[in-house]
Design an enzyme around this catalytic site. Sequence first.
Site, PDB file in Angstrom:
ATOM      1  N   LYS A   1      -2.227   0.152   4.727  1.00  0.00           N
ATOM      2  CA  LYS A   1      -1.209   0.392   5.747  1.00  0.00           C
ATOM      3  C   LYS A   1      -1.864   0.540   7.113  1.00  0.00           C
ATOM      4  O   LYS A   1      -2.965   1.082   7.197  1.00  0.00           O
ATOM      5  CB  LYS A   1      -0.476   1.714   5.448  1.00  0.00           C
ATOM      6  CG  LYS A   1       0.523   1.670   4.320  1.00  0.00           C
ATOM      7  CD  LYS A   1       1.215   3.020   4.169  1.00  0.00           C
ATOM      8  CE  LYS A   1       2.135   3.068   2.974  1.00  0.00           C
ATOM      9  NZ  LYS A   1       3.343   2.245   3.081  1.00  0.00           N
TER      10      LYS A   1
ATOM     11  N   ARG B   1       7.051   1.567  -7.413  1.00  0.00           N
ATOM     12  CA  ARG B   1       7.850   0.963  -8.484  1.00  0.00           C
ATOM     13  C   ARG B   1       6.997   0.699  -9.732  1.00  0.00           C
ATOM     14  O   ARG B   1       7.513   0.653 -10.841  1.00  0.00           O
ATOM     15  CB  ARG B   1       8.527  -0.314  -7.963  1.00  0.00           C
ATOM     16  CG  ARG B   1       7.583  -1.405  -7.564  1.00  0.00           C
ATOM     17  CD  ARG B   1       8.224  -2.438  -6.657  1.00  0.00           C
ATOM     18  NE  ARG B   1       8.375  -1.965  -5.280  1.00  0.00           N
ATOM     19  CZ  ARG B   1       8.918  -2.672  -4.293  1.00  0.00           C
ATOM     20  NH1 ARG B   1       9.369  -3.887  -4.521  1.00  0.00           N
ATOM     21  NH2 ARG B   1       9.003  -2.180  -3.080  1.00  0.00           N
TER      22      ARG B   1
END
Length: 501
Positions: A278, A352
């Site tokens: 990120k 997820r």
Amino acid sequence: MKFSSYLLDLEQLQTELIVIPYRNDVPNLAFEAMDKIVLGALSERMKLENFRGQKDRTIIWEGLHNNLPYRVIIVGIDSGQDPAAVRWGIGRAVRFATAHSLKSITCVLDAQDFERLERETLLFAEGTVLSNYQFDKYKTKAKKTPNTFHLTFTAVGNTDDGFPTLKKIKQQAAAGRIRAEAVNLARDLVNEPANVLSPAELANRASALSEKHGLECTVLSEKEIKIAGMGLVTAVSSGSELPPRFIHMVYKPKTKSEISVALVGKGITFDSGGLCIKPGKSMAEMKTDMAGAAAVMGIMSVLKQLDISAEVHGIIPAVENAVGAKAARPGDVYRSQSGKTVEVVNTDAEGRLILADAITYACRLNPNIIIDIATLTGSCEIALGSECAGLFAARDEDAVAFENAAKSSGEAIWRLPLLANLESSIKSDVADLKNVGDRFGGAITAALFLKQFTENRAWIHLDIAGPARQDKSTPTCQKGASGFGVLAGLTYLQNLNRQQS
Ligand code: BES
Ligand code: ZN
Ligand code: ZN
């Protein structure tokens, strides 16, 4: 903090601060009674300041009564329909009391409408405990340790039955306090920095709270996670020096229940993005990425105190998403516990992955419903803003039940659709699934990915990427972790009690 409830003669109140909630639509007996005592000074002040019970307004009156100092704060709560506005009302009073070093607060409520009295008591108790929350354990100077208030509840009008009214007030005050303490527990976990709150430390805290609150707790080690075949948890964790943990807490009600609920919380203790790292600004707050896990732990910690009648499982995959030499790479394929294979297209879509294995684990417990809570996608925050969570549900009736719970506990959620036409975008060329779909509809494709692991069971997914953290302080929440999801989750479970009895 000490809580008491009495039916008191207002003339005899011995307190440093009197708080009265004021609704903008109906006359208020508590206000009228107090106004009489101070010879109309409150209504005069009200007119002067054009106060009509707006939720962001207060009226403060200070003077002498029977030669004793008397302080009254009237807090606006709009129509009283929005629970958050009622909590803000008492939150403002608590802030005022803190600023003036006042230690005793008496809330004078209106008993003409019994349901309203119960609600306001609950929300005032919640608001007091929430607004008194501080996270300053790492400050070496000028600590603002939480105030130790003595909070008293009393009511005016319709209280001739005496004891039953008082009993209700006491019950609601106790419930509000317990619920807010669960929120504060979640806030503490989320605010804890990631260098302290490793996956192992999160598991230690889960064991400790289970011990304290009468839950069973099993923690799987790194080796046991591998043996159990949780290839996706292992893949996400492989870039970190810190070993993963898989936490399973169980609450069993006093009498055996027909209904069981599995709560699954995303427990990424820090999300660097992995090899798809990120940018600095987006990474800055990624210690928050275990807020789903924290909400589950907060909820689990008070089930016994709230006498929840369903059996509840708290399931948390606890993992750090880091960038070590063994980290998962884009293009890698891993095998989930369910047997489905997944191509990792983007290592930053890690939530997820760990949730998929946790949902499979939950399915094997055969619960009546699985509810997962996760800071899952930036997309959801873009869609709904920073104060509202996205809700996805396999069945309409579960969505409605959770929406009602969120509404009555004052947490904003909005249902988003599980659009079947987007499902094709998470099919992989080389494996059964890939972990990222098209750029648009990112919150939906993330939810659709999770759905592949639910075995078509009843399932709710709550994407709390937006509201898990607050950028500004409010009367009931300091800047930082909000503890979002705890109140709605608890209300959902409390409502199951009502259905069962
Ligand atoms: N933890 C983030 C989601 C997030 C974003 C939480 C902002 C809180 C605030 C999640 O793991 C993530 O990085 N998701 C990516 C998915 C993308 C790579 C498909 C995102 O939302 O950008
Ligand atoms: Zn991520
Ligand atoms: Zn994440």
